[in-house]
Write a protein that holds these residues in place. Structure first.
Motif, PDB file in Angstrom:
ATOM      1  N   GLU A   1     101.483  84.934 -12.583  1.00  0.00           N
ATOM      2  CA  GLU A   1     100.979  85.399 -13.738  1.00  0.00           C
ATOM      3  C   GLU A   1     101.546  86.602 -14.050  1.00  0.00           C
ATOM      4  O   GLU A   1     101.920  87.571 -13.112  1.00  0.00           O
ATOM      5  N   ALA A   2     101.654  87.042 -15.241  1.00  0.00           N
ATOM      6  CA  ALA A   2     102.052  88.468 -15.481  1.00  0.00           C
ATOM      7  C   ALA A   2     101.212  89.405 -15.103  1.00  0.00           C
ATOM      8  O   ALA A   2      99.999  89.196 -15.132  1.00  0.00           O
ATOM      9  N   PHE A   3     101.518  90.491 -14.656  1.00  0.00           N
ATOM     10  CA  PHE A   3     100.737  91.511 -14.013  1.00  0.00           C
ATOM     11  C   PHE A   3     100.057  91.227 -12.722  1.00  0.00           C
ATOM     12  O   PHE A   3      98.953  91.922 -12.372  1.00  0.00           O
ATOM     13  N   VAL A   4     100.385  90.114 -12.109  1.00  0.00           N
ATOM     14  CA  VAL A   4      99.771  89.602 -10.804  1.00  0.00           C
ATOM     15  C   VAL A   4     100.827  89.375  -9.840  1.00  0.00           C
ATOM     16  O   VAL A   4     101.279  88.527  -9.694  1.00  0.00           O
ATOM     17  N   PRO A   5     101.158  90.778  -9.221  1.00  0.00           N
ATOM     18  CA  PRO A   5     102.275  90.411  -8.142  1.00  0.00           C
ATOM     19  C   PRO A   5     101.633  89.745  -6.923  1.00  0.00           C
ATOM     20  O   PRO A   5     100.445  89.809  -6.720  1.00  0.00           O
ATOM     21  N   ARG A   6     102.517  89.242  -6.295  1.00  0.00           N
ATOM     22  CA  ARG A   6     102.230  88.415  -5.027  1.00  0.00           C
ATOM     23  C   ARG A   6     101.000  87.480  -5.081  1.00  0.00           C
ATOM     24  O   ARG A   6      99.687  87.748  -4.714  1.00  0.00           O
ATOM     25  N   GLY A   7     101.042  86.689  -6.185  1.00  0.00           N
ATOM     26  CA  GLY A   7      99.902  85.819  -6.529  1.00  0.00           C
ATOM     27  C   GLY A   7      99.408  85.057  -5.266  1.00  0.00           C
ATOM     28  O   GLY A   7      98.083  84.336  -5.169  1.00  0.00           O
ATOM     29  N   GLY A   8     100.107  84.626  -4.372  1.00  0.00           N
ATOM     30  CA  GLY A   8      99.732  83.686  -3.314  1.00  0.00           C
ATOM     31  C   GLY A   8      99.727  82.299  -3.576  1.00  0.00           C
ATOM     32  O   GLY A   8      99.881  81.854  -4.800  1.00  0.00           O
ATOM     33  N   PRO A   9      99.318  81.429  -2.570  1.00  0.00           N
ATOM     34  CA  PRO A   9      99.409  80.123  -2.878  1.00  0.00           C
ATOM     35  C   PRO A   9      98.460  79.432  -3.465  1.00  0.00           C
ATOM     36  O   PRO A   9      97.190  79.868  -3.366  1.00  0.00           O
ATOM     37  N   ASP A  10      98.757  78.360  -4.423  1.00  0.00           N
ATOM     38  CA  ASP A  10      97.642  77.854  -5.045  1.00  0.00           C
ATOM     39  C   ASP A  10      97.868  76.165  -5.302  1.00  0.00           C
ATOM     40  O   ASP A  10      97.368  75.463  -6.242  1.00  0.00           O
ATOM     41  N   GLY A  11      98.622  75.479  -4.394  1.00  0.00           N
ATOM     42  CA  GLY A  11      98.795  74.236  -4.259  1.00  0.00           C
ATOM     43  C   GLY A  11      97.477  73.488  -3.979  1.00  0.00           C
ATOM     44  O   GLY A  11      96.761  73.823  -2.927  1.00  0.00           O
ATOM     45  N   GLY A  12      97.245  72.590  -4.907  1.00  0.00           N
ATOM     46  CA  GLY A  12      96.046  71.606  -4.905  1.00  0.00           C
ATOM     47  C   GLY A  12      96.200  70.555  -4.084  1.00  0.00           C
ATOM     48  O   GLY A  12      97.303  70.158  -3.495  1.00  0.00           O
ATOM     49  N   ASN A  13      95.132  70.054  -3.338  1.00  0.00           N
ATOM     50  CA  ASN A  13      95.034  68.711  -2.382  1.00  0.00           C
ATOM     51  C   ASN A  13      95.051  67.464  -3.288  1.00  0.00           C
ATOM     52  O   ASN A  13      94.759  67.458  -4.216  1.00  0.00           O
ATOM     53  N   GLY A  14      95.799  66.592  -2.781  1.00  0.00           N
ATOM     54  CA  GLY A  14      95.933  65.065  -3.323  1.00  0.00           C
ATOM     55  C   GLY A  14      94.746  64.450  -3.163  1.00  0.00           C
ATOM     56  O   GLY A  14      93.970  64.457  -2.211  1.00  0.00           O
TER      57      GLY A  14
ATOM     58  N   GLY B   1      93.998  55.837   2.095  1.00  0.00           N
ATOM     59  CA  GLY B   1      94.340  56.791   2.790  1.00  0.00           C
ATOM     60  C   GLY B   1      93.916  58.170   2.208  1.00  0.00           C
ATOM     61  O   GLY B   1      93.465  58.304   0.945  1.00  0.00           O
ATOM     62  N   LYS B   2      93.922  59.135   3.094  1.00  0.00           N
ATOM     63  CA  LYS B   2      93.283  60.441   2.727  1.00  0.00           C
ATOM     64  C   LYS B   2      94.494  61.327   1.996  1.00  0.00           C
ATOM     65  O   LYS B   2      95.398  61.135   2.325  1.00  0.00           O
ATOM     66  N   GLY B   3      94.036  62.088   1.174  1.00  0.00           N
ATOM     67  CA  GLY B   3      95.031  62.651   0.476  1.00  0.00           C
ATOM     68  C   GLY B   3      95.469  64.094   1.213  1.00  0.00           C
ATOM     69  O   GLY B   3      94.939  64.401   1.980  1.00  0.00           O
ATOM     70  N   GLY B   4      96.694  64.391   0.992  1.00  0.00           N
ATOM     71  CA  GLY B   4      97.347  65.477   1.736  1.00  0.00           C
ATOM     72  C   GLY B   4      96.911  66.902   1.128  1.00  0.00           C
ATOM     73  O   GLY B   4      96.366  67.049  -0.133  1.00  0.00           O
ATOM     74  N   ARG B   5      97.044  68.040   2.182  1.00  0.00           N
ATOM     75  CA  ARG B   5      96.455  69.338   1.724  1.00  0.00           C
ATOM     76  C   ARG B   5      97.524  70.038   1.046  1.00  0.00           C
ATOM     77  O   ARG B   5      98.876  69.768   1.387  1.00  0.00           O
TER      78      ARG B   5
ATOM     79  N   THR C   1     104.139  77.677   3.102  1.00  0.00           N
ATOM     80  CA  THR C   1     105.054  76.877   2.399  1.00  0.00           C
ATOM     81  C   THR C   1     104.680  75.416   2.768  1.00  0.00           C
ATOM     82  O   THR C   1     105.210  74.430   2.317  1.00  0.00           O
ATOM     83  N   ARG C   2     103.786  75.119   3.908  1.00  0.00           N
ATOM     84  CA  ARG C   2     103.503  74.010   4.397  1.00  0.00           C
ATOM     85  C   ARG C   2     102.575  73.334   3.603  1.00  0.00           C
ATOM     86  O   ARG C   2     101.441  73.684   3.007  1.00  0.00           O
ATOM     87  N   HIS C   3     102.632  71.952   3.240  1.00  0.00           N
ATOM     88  CA  HIS C   3     101.777  71.179   2.537  1.00  0.00           C
ATOM     89  C   HIS C   3     102.081  69.584   3.071  1.00  0.00           C
ATOM     90  O   HIS C   3     102.844  69.441   3.849  1.00  0.00           O
ATOM     91  N   GLU C   4     100.997  68.745   2.981  1.00  0.00           N
ATOM     92  CA  GLU C   4     101.049  67.380   3.553  1.00  0.00           C
ATOM     93  C   GLU C   4     101.232  66.142   2.575  1.00  0.00           C
ATOM     94  O   GLU C   4     100.673  66.371   1.561  1.00  0.00           O
ATOM     95  N   PRO C   5     101.876  65.375   3.092  1.00  0.00           N
ATOM     96  CA  PRO C   5     101.919  64.124   2.085  1.00  0.00           C
ATOM     97  C   PRO C   5     100.591  63.196   2.332  1.00  0.00           C
ATOM     98  O   PRO C   5     100.152  63.513   3.314  1.00  0.00           O
ATOM     99  N   GLY C   6     100.512  62.390   1.295  1.00  0.00           N
ATOM    100  CA  GLY C   6      99.286  61.849   1.456  1.00  0.00           C
ATOM    101  C   GLY C   6      99.367  60.725   2.646  1.00  0.00           C
ATOM    102  O   GLY C   6     100.617  60.174   3.041  1.00  0.00           O
TER     103      GLY C   6
END
Length: 340
Positions: free
Chosen positions: A26-39, A121-125, A139-144
């Motif tokens: 986002e503008a004016f938000v440096p180093r926003g961090g991870p925001d990937g949602g779960n499956g 099956g359980k959703g991936g994180r 950068t780690r994330h899981e497949p379902g």
């Protein structure tokens, strides 16, 4: 309509959705961090007993039953939606088995009863789940995960209070059509009943009970001759057996009774131990010699047997018979309630 009482299907649950790898930008938000949602989790495959279903014919039209997979996660912390369950409605009285192992998974006997046969099956994180004070930009994330798959064998056993048994053309169909709203095929040749018919009878005491008109049995039925075991197994579910013997036929009523009792005793289970009520049907045109021999046999060999004479065509004796059946069933239900 052909009666289908066994079939095999493949139940395939939905896979879980994949977790998302995303970083907040986002503008004016440096180093926003991870925001990937779960499956989202995958949908389950569920079997549900439904009293409006009477055969497995509809189920047999399709082999693969698949539940929906979970939706993948997205950025901005958006989690995926859970997959929709696949609900398969089957008749009450359906036994569910693992077709490969033979293991019984469920016995669906009551309307609305459910069983999950394949779990989704359980959703991936997503990568937002892996952030820590020492790992700020994972950068780690899981497949379902994959959903379960199972090959099922379904077997229907009719649920009725009274099972009507007898040789072909013993008057079973005429009787059930007379005392209930069921309208099975009736004719003057054997094996007019090729599929079981259910009829609801409103009794004298205000209670209703269900009659099942079973296809005619013959000698060797327990060994698979004729319609054989295919319909003997339906009798297992009944509380009472109504054994009808044609009083107008030339063949010995005693011999016909003994043959059928022998088939019941040869069949596995406790069918032969069920309460039995005997009825001489077609009393509007009886063979007097055979009838006298049979009634003498009952008095000497089976004293205390509950026995009725009736004619469905003339509607004589049918009410007394159904009243007695209702009384037996009511007493059995009361005993069951007192047990609990």
């Amino acid at each position: 309509m052909k009666f289908i009482d066994t079939c095999e299907i493949m139940a395939i649950a939905g896979n879980g959705g994949n977790g998302c790898m995303s970083f907040r930008r986002e503008a004016f938000v440096p180093r926003g961090g991870p925001d990937g949602g779960n499956g989202g989790d995958g949908g389950n495959v569920i079997l549900q007993a439904d009293n409006s279903k009477h055969t497995l014919m509809d189920i047999r039209q399709q082999y693969h039953y698949k539940a929906e997979r979970g939706v993948h996660g997205k950025g901005k912390g958006m989690h995926g939606r859970r997959g929709v369950d696949q609900i398969i409605k089957v008749p009450a009285g359906t036994i569910v088995k693992n077709a490969e192992t033979g293991e019984i998974l469920a016995d669906l006997t009551e309307n609305g009863q459910q069983v999950v046969v394949a779990k989704g099956g359980k959703g991936g994180r997503g990568n937002a789940n892996f952030m820590s004070p020492t790992h700020r930009a994972p950068t780690r994330h899981e497949p379902g995960f994959e959903g379960e798959s199972v090959k099922l064998a379904l077997e229907l056993k009719l649920i009725a209070d009274v099972g009507i048994i007898g040789f072909p053309n013993a008057g079973k169909s005429t009787f059930i059509s007379t005392v209930s709203a069921a309208k099975p095929k009736v004719a003057d040749y054997p094996f007019t009943t090729l599929t079981p018919h259910l009829g609801v009878v409103k009794g004298h005491y205000g209670n209703s009970f269900v009659l099942a008109d079973m296809p005619g049995l013959i000698e060797g039925a327990a060994d698979g001759i004729g319609l054989g075991i295919q319909f003997l197994k339906h009798i297992e579910r009944t509380k009472v057996l109504l054994h009808l013997i044609d009083a107008s036929a030339d063949e010995s009523m005693v011999e016909r009774y003994k043959i059928l009792r022998n088939e019941l005793e040869k069949y596995e289970g406790d069918i032969a131990e069920k309460i039995e009520v005997i009825g001489s049907s077609k009393m509007d045109s009886p063979n007097e010699e055979n009838l006298a021999e049979f009634e003498a046999f009952l008095q000497t060999e089976l004293p205390g047997t509950v026995y009725f004479r009736f004619s469905s065509m003339a509607q004589e004796g049918t009410k007394e018979l159904t009243d007695h059946l209702e009384k037996i069933i009511r007493e059995m239900e009361q005993e069951s309630e007192e047990t609990f």
